[in-house]
Design a protein around this motif. Structure first.
Motif, short mmCIF file in Angstrom:
data_model
loop_
_atom_site.label_atom_id
_atom_site.label_comp_id
_atom_site.label_asym_id
_atom_site.label_seq_id
_atom_site.Cartn_x
_atom_site.Cartn_y
_atom_site.Cartn_z
N ILE A 274 75.78 51.19 62.81
CA ILE A 274 75.41 51.06 64.22
C ILE A 274 74.39 49.93 64.33
CG2 ILE A 274 74.26 52.14 66.17
CD1 ILE A 274 75.43 54.80 65.33
N VAL A 275 74.75 48.91 65.13
CA VAL A 275 73.89 47.72 65.31
C VAL A 275 73.24 47.81 66.68
CG1 VAL A 275 73.80 45.20 65.35
CG2 VAL A 275 75.47 46.38 63.88
N SER A 276 71.90 47.84 66.67
CA SER A 276 71.17 47.95 67.93
C SER A 276 69.79 47.31 67.79
CB SER A 276 71.03 49.42 68.35
OG SER A 276 70.21 49.55 69.50
N ALA A 277 69.34 46.68 68.89
CA ALA A 277 67.99 46.12 68.92
C ALA A 277 66.95 47.16 69.27
CB ALA A 277 67.93 44.96 69.92
N ASN A 278 67.39 48.37 69.68
CA ASN A 278 66.47 49.44 70.08
C ASN A 278 66.75 50.67 69.20
OD1 ASN A 278 65.41 47.93 72.36
ND2 ASN A 278 67.38 48.33 73.35
N LEU A 279 66.34 50.57 67.95
CA LEU A 279 66.58 51.67 67.01
C LEU A 279 65.53 52.75 67.18
CD1 LEU A 279 67.38 49.50 63.86
CD2 LEU A 279 69.02 50.68 65.35
N PRO A 280 65.89 54.02 66.99
CA PRO A 280 64.92 55.12 67.14
C PRO A 280 63.87 55.07 66.03
CG PRO A 280 67.01 55.96 66.32
CD PRO A 280 67.26 54.54 66.68
N LYS A 281 62.60 55.19 66.41
CA LYS A 281 61.51 55.09 65.45
C LYS A 281 61.50 56.26 64.48
CE LYS A 281 58.48 52.35 68.39
NZ LYS A 281 57.14 52.25 69.05
N THR A 282 62.03 57.42 64.90
CA THR A 282 62.04 58.58 63.99
C THR A 282 62.92 58.33 62.79
OG1 THR A 282 63.81 59.52 65.34
CG2 THR A 282 61.56 60.22 65.84
N SER A 283 64.07 57.65 62.98
CA SER A 283 64.99 57.38 61.88
C SER A 283 64.74 56.02 61.25
CB SER A 283 66.44 57.46 62.37
OG SER A 283 66.71 58.73 62.95
N VAL A 284 64.19 55.08 62.04
CA VAL A 284 63.97 53.72 61.54
C VAL A 284 62.51 53.35 61.81
CG1 VAL A 284 64.82 51.35 61.56
CG2 VAL A 284 66.34 53.23 62.23
N PRO A 285 61.58 53.77 60.95
CA PRO A 285 60.16 53.48 61.20
C PRO A 285 59.84 51.98 61.19
CG PRO A 285 60.43 55.23 59.58
CD PRO A 285 61.78 54.64 59.77
N ASN A 286 60.55 51.23 60.34
CA ASN A 286 60.26 49.80 60.26
C ASN A 286 60.94 48.99 61.37
OD1 ASN A 286 62.94 49.85 59.47
ND2 ASN A 286 62.52 49.28 57.35
N GLY A 287 61.80 49.64 62.15
CA GLY A 287 62.48 48.96 63.25
C GLY A 287 63.60 48.06 62.82
N LEU A 288 63.96 48.04 61.52
CA LEU A 288 64.99 47.13 61.04
C LEU A 288 66.18 47.83 60.40
CD1 LEU A 288 62.71 44.37 59.45
CD2 LEU A 288 63.95 44.23 61.61
N PHE A 289 65.89 48.82 59.51
CA PHE A 289 66.96 49.46 58.75
C PHE A 289 66.61 50.92 58.49
CE2 PHE A 289 68.88 50.76 54.75
CZ PHE A 289 70.21 50.46 54.98
N GLY A 290 67.64 51.76 58.66
CA GLY A 290 67.44 53.18 58.38
C GLY A 290 68.77 53.91 58.43
N THR A 291 68.70 55.23 58.23
CA THR A 291 69.92 56.04 58.26
C THR A 291 69.67 57.28 59.10
OG1 THR A 291 69.27 57.26 56.26
CG2 THR A 291 70.59 55.25 55.96
N ARG A 292 70.79 57.82 59.62
CA ARG A 292 70.71 59.05 60.39
C ARG A 292 72.04 59.80 60.25
NH1 ARG A 292 69.15 59.58 66.83
NH2 ARG A 292 69.39 61.84 67.00
N GLU A 293 71.97 60.94 59.59
CA GLU A 293 73.14 61.79 59.34
C GLU A 293 74.26 61.01 58.68
OE1 GLU A 293 74.42 63.90 62.78
OE2 GLU A 293 72.38 64.41 63.42
#
Length: 411
Positions: A274-293
């Motif tokens: 999922i590519v988005s400029a507004n990533l959720p801070k809970t799953s992506v603290p750094n605002g660049l890369f993360g995972t969710r489920e």
């Protein structure tokens, strides 16, 4: 011969009429001319002396006459001056008497005229007062009539306006529902256009980064990811695709995660991003890369870097000569590595390096712009200084030229 003798015998003396020979005749003529010339010179000299004496006498007589005339003129001038002064004095005294008499008469006439004017002015003021009072009465009548007419017109317009407002209120109430519907459609279309623009940017970035791979975009009305990347090496397409789902909303919702999980089953791959400029801070603290489920969440600025790492892992697994079960096991381990914190830290390092490179590039551009601006300012100062000097010289030369021109014109 006889003819020549006859011609000689014809010459006679001009004084005594005696017949003379040619030579004698010429001699006599010459003597006669000399004698005539002497007589003429003597007579001319005598006449000249007489003329000079006459001129001298005339000059003395003329000077004497001039002197006498000058004395006579001076005496007459003095007499005339005395006569003029006496006449001026007499006329001045007479004019003063006349002026005093006229002044007294004018004063009497002025007093009488002032009385007449005051009487006329008083009469005119009285008449104007009557006219003003009459005009005030007529003005009051006209004002009352105008107010009555304005009130009537205002009441009529008020009724018409009230009726128009009621009609417009009805129209507004009718259009209210349509406006809300149009707003919803507009918001939906705007969000779709925004998503379409982001999808096009994502597609352009991926095709530029991986020109040898196959990319296809989602067809409207189908349940699929926005962009599907089919990896190709040596002219062959690998079975495991990478699926991208572009989101332009303010955040990534649970519904978006559920759709991404469906895309995993539809496309037969674990790599749904999922590519988005507004990533959720809970799953992506750094605002660049993360995972969710089990779904990768990536910022657009580093999506190509993440795709490079995943693509390299998929290619390395496909190169191993092993059975399908072993390949699946390797792919599962690769997927776990991609979802691990180690991979996330690696991506963060890559993102940090990219950010430093971007900041360095920005700083370099800023320094260049500052240098260029300083150089341009110096050029501007140089041009201004040159213009000032040129203007000063021109003003001086022009002033001198104007002065020279004025002098020439005066001459």
């Amino acid at each position: 011969m006889s003819n020549n003798l006859s011609e000689i015998s014809e010459f006679k003396c001009p004084l005594c009429s005696k017949t003379l020979a040619n030579t004698e005749y010429e001699l006599a003529i010459s003597q006669l001319e000399e004698k005539l010339q002497q007589n003429f010179d003597e007579k001319n000299s005598n006449q000249k002396e007489e003329f000079e004496e006459q001129i001298s006498r005339l000059k003395k007589d003329y000077e004497k006459t001039i002197e006498e005339n000058h004395r006579s003129h001076q005496i007459q001038l003095e007499q005339m001056q005395q006569d003029i002064e006496k006449s001026y004095k007499t006329q001045t005294e007479l004019m003063q008497k006349n002026y005093d008499s006229i002044l007294k008469q004018n004063e009497k006439q002025f007093v009488e005229l002032e009385k007449q004017l005051k009487a006329v002015h008083k009469k005119e003021i009285s008449e104007k007062g009557k006219e003003i009072s009459q005009l005030k009465k007529e003005q009051e009548k006209f004002k009352k009539a105008a107010i009555d007419q304005a009130n009537a017109t205002y009441a009529q317009k008020e009724r018409e306006l009230y009726q128009t407002i009621q009609e417009r209120d009805v129209q507004i109430s009718r259009f209210a529902g349509e406006i809300e519907s149009l707003k919803k459609q507009l918001q939906q279309s705007q969000s779709e256009l925004k998503g379409e623009a982001g999808e096009l940017d994502l597609y352009s970035s991926l095709t530029d980064a991986f020109p040898n791979d196959l990319f296809r975009r989602q067809k409207r009305g189908q349940s699929s990811g926005d962009v599907i990347q089919q990896i190709r090496i040596r002219g062959k397409s690998l079975d495991t695709p990478i699926v991208y789902d572009n989101k332009a909303a303010n955040t990534v919702t649970k519904k978006d995660i559920e759709k991404a999980k469906k895309y995993q089953k539809i496309h037969g791959t674990n790599y749904v991003i999922i590519v988005s400029a507004n990533l959720p801070k809970t799953s992506v603290p750094n605002g660049l890369f993360g995972t969710r489920e089990g779904i990768l969440l990536v910022h657009p600025s580093i999506v190509t870097e993440v795709a490079k790492q995943i693509r390299t892992g998929i290619i390395d697994v496909s190169k191993l000569s092993m059975g399908k079960e072993d390949q699946k096991s390797k792919q599962a381990k690769l997927y776990q590595f991609v979802m691990s914190s180690e991979f996330s830290m690696t991506i963060e390092d890559i993102a940090g390096i990219n950010e430093k490179l971007y900041l360095l590039q920005t700083k370099e551009e800023k320094d260049h712009n500052t240098l260029w601006k300083t150089r341009r300012d110096l050029y501007d100062q140089l041009v201004k200084t040159y213009n000032d000097v040129t203007s000063g010289i021109e003003s001086i030369t022009q002033t001198d030229l104007d002065e020279i021109t004025a002098e020439v014109l005066e001459k």
